[in-house]
Design a protein around this motif. Structure first.
Motif: not given
Length: 169
Positions: A58-80
Motif C-alpha cells: 500500500r504505497a499511500e501508507d508505505n506499508v507492506l503486508q505479508l500474509l502466511c497461510l498454512p492451509d488450515i480451515r477452522v470448523p465452527d465447533d473448533k473456533r472458540p
C-alpha cells in the motif's frame, strides 16, 4: 506469470517491495506469481506444511503486508478453542499475529511492515519478513493440529507444541 529458478540476490539494491520479494522468491527457487504491481503470491515449504505467502503493498501508507497461510480451515465447533489459543500465542509474538479470517475460516499469520518514505525494501528486510512468518507458522502449527485433531484444550495444545518444538532443536 509463474516463475522459479536460482538468482543472485547479492546484486540487488533496495527496490520496490513486491519486486524485491519476487527476486527473493526466484533466488530461493520458490514458485511465485505477480498478481499486480502491488501484490505477489508464492509458496514456501515449511517444516510442517507448504505455506502460501501473499504480500500486498500500500504505497499511500508505505506499508507492506505479508500474509502466511498454512492451509488450515477452522470448523465452527473448533473456533472458540482456536481463538483462545491464538490469544495465548499472540501474547508471545513480537512481530505479526495469527488470526482467522471470518469470511472463509482460514487461519493466517499477518505482519505489516512500515517502510521509510522512499518505500523501498532491502534484501535483509525481505528475508526477515518471510523467515519470521514461516518460523512462527512452523512453531505453532502443532498447537493448531492438537486442537483440530487431538481435541486438546488451548493451554494443553500450546504447551505440547512448545515442548515438541524444543525437542526438535
Amino acid at each position: 506469470m509463474m516463475r522459479t529458478g536460482e538468482g543472485d540476490l547479492g546484486r540487488h539494491d533496495d527496490c520496490a517491495p513486491v519486486e524485491m520479494l519476487g527476486q527473493l522468491f526466484e533466488a530461493r527457487g520458490w514458485h511465485y506469481e505477480f498478481v499486480s504491481d502491488d501484490e505477489i503470491t508464492g509458496e514456501v515449504q515449511g517444516s510442517w506444511a507448504t505455506y502460501q505467502l501473499r504480500a500486498v503493498w500500500r504505497a499511500e501508507d508505505n506499508v507492506l503486508q505479508l500474509l502466511c497461510l498454512p492451509d488450515i480451515r477452522v470448523p465452527d465447533d473448533k473456533r472458540p478453542a482456536m481463538f483462545e489459543v491464538l490469544g495465548l500465542i499472540n501474547e508471545q509474538l513480537w512481530l505479526g499475529h495469527f488470526d482467522i479470517w471470518s469470511n472463509n475460516t482460514m487461519l493466517l499469520y499477518r505482519h505489516g511492515l512500515l517502510l521509510s518514505d522512499d518505500g523501498l525494501l532491502s534484501l535483509s528486510q525481505a528475508q526477515m519478513l518471510v523467515e519470521v512468518a514461516v518460523e512462527e507458522c512452523d512453531r505453532f502449527y502443532p498447537a493448531f493440529q492438537f486442537i483440530l485433531w487431538g481435541d486438546k484444550s488451548p493451554a494443553d495444545a500450546l504447551a505440547s507444541a512448545l515442548v515438541d518444538a524444543a525437542g526438535e532443536a
